[in-house]
Design an enzyme around this catalytic site. Structure first.
Site, mmCIF file in Angstrom:
data_model
loop_
_atom_site.group_PDB
_atom_site.id
_atom_site.type_symbol
_atom_site.label_atom_id
_atom_site.label_comp_id
_atom_site.label_asym_id
_atom_site.label_seq_id
_atom_site.Cartn_x
_atom_site.Cartn_y
_atom_site.Cartn_z
ATOM 1 N N HIS A 88 83.932 53.318 12.800
ATOM 2 C CA HIS A 88 84.207 54.459 11.646
ATOM 3 C C HIS A 88 85.265 54.401 11.111
ATOM 4 O O HIS A 88 85.418 54.837 9.762
ATOM 5 C CB HIS A 88 83.445 55.512 12.217
ATOM 6 C CG HIS A 88 84.403 56.285 12.985
ATOM 7 N ND1 HIS A 88 84.384 56.385 14.352
ATOM 8 C CD2 HIS A 88 85.353 57.055 12.633
ATOM 9 C CE1 HIS A 88 85.139 57.144 14.846
ATOM 10 N NE2 HIS A 88 85.873 57.946 13.652
ATOM 11 N N ASP A 224 81.505 51.296 19.076
ATOM 12 C CA ASP A 224 82.352 51.828 17.654
ATOM 13 C C ASP A 224 83.650 51.169 17.637
ATOM 14 O O ASP A 224 84.544 51.925 18.157
ATOM 15 C CB ASP A 224 82.295 53.376 17.760
ATOM 16 C CG ASP A 224 82.749 53.998 16.525
ATOM 17 O OD1 ASP A 224 83.372 53.343 15.656
ATOM 18 O OD2 ASP A 224 82.720 55.148 16.458
ATOM 19 N N SER A 656 90.276 59.178 16.799
ATOM 20 C CA SER A 656 89.399 58.110 16.723
ATOM 21 C C SER A 656 90.364 56.658 16.695
ATOM 22 O O SER A 656 91.044 56.716 15.954
ATOM 23 C CB SER A 656 88.742 58.190 15.468
ATOM 24 O OG SER A 656 87.760 59.111 15.489
#
Length: 721
Positions: A88, A224, A656
C-alpha cells in the site's frame, strides 16, 4: 557490533520465547540506552550501539532503514540496494505503471532482471546519517520574557544556524525539530535518494487481500509488501535517475528469518511513525470524539460511495482511483475505530482524572508555575474549537473536491503575475512546475466522478457550517443556485479550464501575465480561491493565535508531568522521525467473549475465498492451487504457512513498511496495520488491547519464490533460520 558480527551471532543465539510485557512508547534511537535493560530482560540480545550508534564509522540497524516517500518506512534486505516496503505504500507507483492493457494492480509486476526495473520519478527514500540532541544549543538562548511568537522566531533562527553548520557542503537534508512541545530539540542529518525503481509487487489479491473489508481488522491474511531497488552514483551517493547508476550498497541490510514467529517472543518495530498526540488534554479529546471524527467520517462516506460506483463501472476509473480510494478509505475506517476505542476506554474521563490529579499537585506549595494550566487549557480550547470545526469542514468538504485542490495550486502564479517586478524566469519556473503537476493530476482524474463529489460535499458543507465561519463564496453559490447544487456543479464542469487537460495545458504552454484574467473568470478557480481566501484570512490567523497559546501551555504541562512523575521514562510524540518501539508477539482479548490469536495462516485465505459476495476475497487460480496443495516448501512451519501476526508494538501511520525485528536483529515481518481496537493508540494507549499487524517474512519469501518464481531475488538476501 558490525554487520559481520551480527550475522555470526545469529547461529549462536537460541530463540526460546521470553515472557515479557507490552510496552508503550515510541523511543528515540539516540536515547535508547535508557530502555536497554528492560528490552534485554524481554529477550533482546543486541547492545544500544547495535540499535543506533552515534559514531560516524560504526554500523547499526538504523543504517538499513529509510523513510519511503513522504509517509511510510522501508528497509534494505540485500547488499545490492533491494528495498522492501508495504504494497500500500508503493501503490501509487504500481498504479502509475498500470494501464488497462498492463494491469499490474490486478496481475502484479515482477522484473525479471535489472533492466526491467521501473523508474519512479518523484519518489524518494531518505536515510538517516545521524541525529544529535541540540537542546543545550537552543533552550539557554530563550528568555522567559519572550512572547510565544518571539520564541518561535528565535527557535527558527537558531535552528537554521545549527542546520547550516551541520551541512557545510549542501550534501544533506538537515532539519532541527522540537520534541515534547519544545522542551527538547534534535538535529537530523539525512541523505535523500531519488533513483528508486520498482522491482516486484504481488497482485492486489495478495498485496491487498481483504481490502476494505479487512482493513484495520484481525484476523488478516494480507501479503502487504512490494520490492524496490535504490540506485546511486559510482561513489555510492544519491544521484538523479541515470542508466549509469549502480545499485546502492547499504551499510546495513537485514537478514531475513525463515522461521515461524513464536508467541511471547521479543519483537521490535524500527521506523518512521507519523504523528501521535499522547499528551492531549480532555478538551481536545472531547472535540475529536464528538465533532472532528464524526463529521470527517460522514463526508468521506459520501466520497467513497461515489468512488465505489464509478470504479465498478469502469476499469479505467478503477485504475485511476485505486490509490485515491485507498487513502480516503484508510483514514475513514481508522477514525471509526478510533472513536470506538475512545468510547470503550472512556478516554475523556481518564484524561480528566489525570488532569485533576495534576491540578491537585499543582496546588501544592512550590508548584505555582503550573497552577493555572488547566484553566488556561479550558479557556483556549473554548475559543479555538469553532475555528477547528470550520477548518475540518474546509479540509474535508472543500478540499475533498479534487479540482478545488488542483486549482488552488495556481494561486502563486496569479499572485506573482500581478507583480510587475516578478522576473520572467520566476514565472516560467512556476509554469513548468504546474505543467508537471497537471500531467500527474489528469492522468488519474475523472471529471464526472469529481463533479458528483463536489455536489454532495458542498451540500453537506453548507448544512454543517456555522455562522460567522461560513465561506462567502459558498453563500454566493447558495444565493445564485439555491439548493440546486447539481445545476451549479454541471455549469462549473462545463465551463472550467481546470477540468480539462487540453485546456489547462493550452493555458500553460503560452502563458502570459495577461492570462490571469481568464483564470479569475473561471468558475472552478473562483470556488477554489474563495475557499482558500476564507481559510487564509478568517481561519488560520485565529487558529495560529490559539495554537501558539496551546504550544506554550503544553510545553509547561509536559515539563510539569516530568517533575510530578520523575521516576517515569517519557517518550516524545511521533513527528515523522526515526523511532524504536518494542513489545512481544501476543494475542489479546479486545472485547467481551472475543480472543485474538497471535498468528493467521494460509488456511484463512482459502476460507475467506469461499465467500463469493466479497470481491476483496477473490484470489487467482494459481494462488488457490498452491495453497490447496499446501506447496509451502521450506517455508512451512509446524504444518502451516504463517501469513500475518500481531504484536504489542506501539505503532501508528508512517510505521507502514517498518521492519519487525527479532531479538537478534533479523527481519521476521513487515508492519502494515493495527487492529481496529488499537486505532485510538495515537491518543491513548492500552497495553492489553493495542496490537500492530505484520506480514510474516516466511510468507513474503514464499510469495517471491513459490508464487512469483523469482528465486534470484531470494539469492540476493541472507536468509537464516
Amino acid at each position: 557490533m558490525s554487520k559481520l558480527k551480527l550475522l555470526l551471532a545469529f547461529a549462536a543465539i537460541s530463540l526460546l520465547p521470553v515472557k515479557g510485557m507490552a510496552i508503550e512508547g515510541m523511543w528515540l534511537p539516540l536515547l535508547i540506552n535508557q530502555n536497554l535493560e528492560e528490552m534485554q530482560k524481554m529477550g533482546l540480545t543486541l547492545s544500544a550501539e547495535d540499535l543506533y550508534s552515534p559514531y560516524p564509522d560504526s554500523v547499526s540497524l538504523n543504517d538499513g532503514i529509510v523513510r519511503f516517500g513522504r509517509g511510510c518506512t522501508g528497509f534494505f534486505i540485500s547488499p545490492e540496494g533491494l528495498l522492501i516496503t508495504n504494497h500500500h505504500c508503493g501503490l501509487g507507483q504500481i498504479q502509475q505503471h498500470s494501464t488497462v492493457e498492463n494491469d499490474y494492480l490486478t496481475n502484479g509486476f515482477w522484473a525479471q532482471n535489472r533492466s526491467d526495473e521501473l523508474p519512479n520519478p518523484g519518489l524518494t527514500v531518505t536515510l538517516l546519517v545521524r541525529m544529535e540532541d541540540v537542546t543545550h544549543k537552543i533552550v539557554p538562548q530563550l528568555s522567559d520574557t519572550l512572547t510565544e511568537q518571539e520564541r518561535t522566531k528565535a527557535v527558527m533562527r537558531i535552528s537554521s544556524e545549527i542546520a547550516a553548520n551541520a551541512n557545510p557542503y549542501g550534501k544533506y537534508e538537515v532539519q532541527v525539530l522540537p520534541l515534547f512541545n519544545g522542551n527538547k530539540y534534535v538535529l537530523y542529518v539525512n541523505q535523500v535518494f531519488s533513483d528508486v525503481r520498482l522491482v516486484g509487487a504481488p497482485p492486489n489479491s495478495i498485496g491487498k487481500f481483504g481490502g476494505d473489508e479487512d482493513n484495520w481488522m484481525w484476523p488478516r491474511h494480507t501479503g502487504d509488501f512490494a520490492l524496490f531497488r535504490v540506485y546511486a552514483n559510482a561513489n555510492n551517493e544519491p544521484a538523479g535517475f541515470s542508466p549509469d547508476n549502480q545499485p546502492y550498497r547499504p551499510a546495513h541490510f537485514f537478514p531475513v528469518a525463515n522461521r515461524g514467529v513464536q508467541e511471547n517472543e521479543f519483537t521490535m518495530v524500527y521506523g518512521y511513525p507519523g504523528r501521535t498526540t499522547q499528551y492531549l488534554t480532555s478538551y481536545a479529546v472531547e472535540f475529536i470524539k464528538t465533532n472532528r471524527n464524526p463529521i470527517a467520517i460522514d463526508l468521506r462516506t459520501r466520497i467513497l460511495e461515489i468512488y465505489n460506483q464509478d470504479m465498478a463501472a469502469s476499469d479505467r476509473v478503477r485504475i485511476q482511483y485505486t490509490a485515491k480510494r485507498a487513502r480516503v478509505s484508510n483514514t475513514w475506517k481508522r477514525w471509526q475505530g478510533e472513536n470506538r476505542g475512545l468510547l470503550s476506554l472512556q478516554a475523556v474521563n481518564r484524561k480528566r482524572q489525570s488532569e485533576n490529579s495534576f491540578q491537585n499537585w499543582a496546588n501544592l506549595p512550590g508548584n505555582e508555575e503550573f497552577r493555572n494550566l488547566m484553566q488556561g487549557f479550558g479557556q483556549t480550547y473554548q475559543q479555538l474549537i469553532p475555528y477547528r470545526h470550520a477548518a475540518n469542514l474546509y479540509n474535508e468538504a472543500g478540499r475533498g473536491v479534487e479540482v478545488v485542490r488542483f486549482a488552488q495550486g495556481f494561486e502563486e502564479l496569479i499572485r506573482l503575475s500581478r507583480d510587475p517586478n516578478t522576473p520572467e524566469a520566476t514565472l516560467q519556473s512556476i509554469v513548468n512546475r504546474l505543467k508537471e503537476q497537471a500531467r500527474a493530476f489528469f492522468r488519474d482524474y475523472n471529471p464526472d466522478t469529481d463533479r458528483r463529489v463536489l455536489e454532495v460535499l458542498l451540500e453537506r458543507y453548507l448544512e454543517l457550517a456555522v455562522e460567522p465561519l461560513i465561506p462567502s463564496v459558498l453563500r454566493e453559490v447558495q444565493r445564485r443556485h439555491g439548493n440546486d447544487l447539481h445545476r451549479y456543479a454541471q455549469r462549473l464542469f462545463e465551463n472550467s479550464i481546470f477540468v480539462s487537460e487540453n485546456k489547462t495545458m493550452e493555458l500553460l504552454e503560452g502563458f502570459r501575465p495577461a492570462d490571469i484574467r481568464r483564470i479569475e473568470r473561471d468558475p472552478a478557480w473562483q470556488l477554489a480561491y474563495g475557499l482558500l481566501q476564507f481559510n487564509n484570512e478568517q481561519l488560520r490567523p485565529f487558529e495560529q493565535r490559539y495554537e501558539a497559546r496551546l504550544d506554550s501551555l503544553y510545553r509547561i504541562y509536559i515539563a510539569g508531568l516530568k517533575i510530578k512523575y520523575h521516576d517515569m521514562k517519557f517518550y516524545p510524540d511521533a513527528n515523522g522521525t526515526l523511532r524504536i518501539t518494542y513489545g512481544r508477539v501476543e494475542g489479546t482479548y479486545p472485547r467481551d467473549a472475543m480472543a485474538f490469536l497471535h498468528k493467521s495462516t494460509s488456511d484463512g485465505i482459502l476460507e475467506k475465498a469461499l465467500n463469493p459476495y466479497i470481491p476483496d476475497y477473490q484470489i487467482s487460480d494459481r494462488l488457490e492451487q498452491l495453497l490447496e496443495t499446501r506447496n509451502f516448501g521450506q517455508y512451512e512451519y509446524e504444518g502451516d504457512l504463517i501469513v500475518n501476526f500481531i504484536a504489542s508494538n506501539h505503532t501508528t501511520g508512517g510505521n507502514s513498511g517498518s521492519p519487525v525485528i527479532d531479538a537478534r536483529g533479523a527481519f521476521i515481518g513487515i508492519n502494515f496495520d493495527r487492529t481496529w481496537e488499537s486505532t485510538m493508540s495515537d491518543i491513548i494507549y492500552d497495553v492489553d488491547i493495542c496490537r500492530n499487524i505484520s506480514v510474516s517474512s516466511q510468507f513474503i519469501l514464499w510469495v517471491i519464490e513459490k508464487y512469483a518464481g523469482m528465486r534470484h531475488l531470494i539469492n540476493e538476501m541472507v536468509v537464516i533460520n
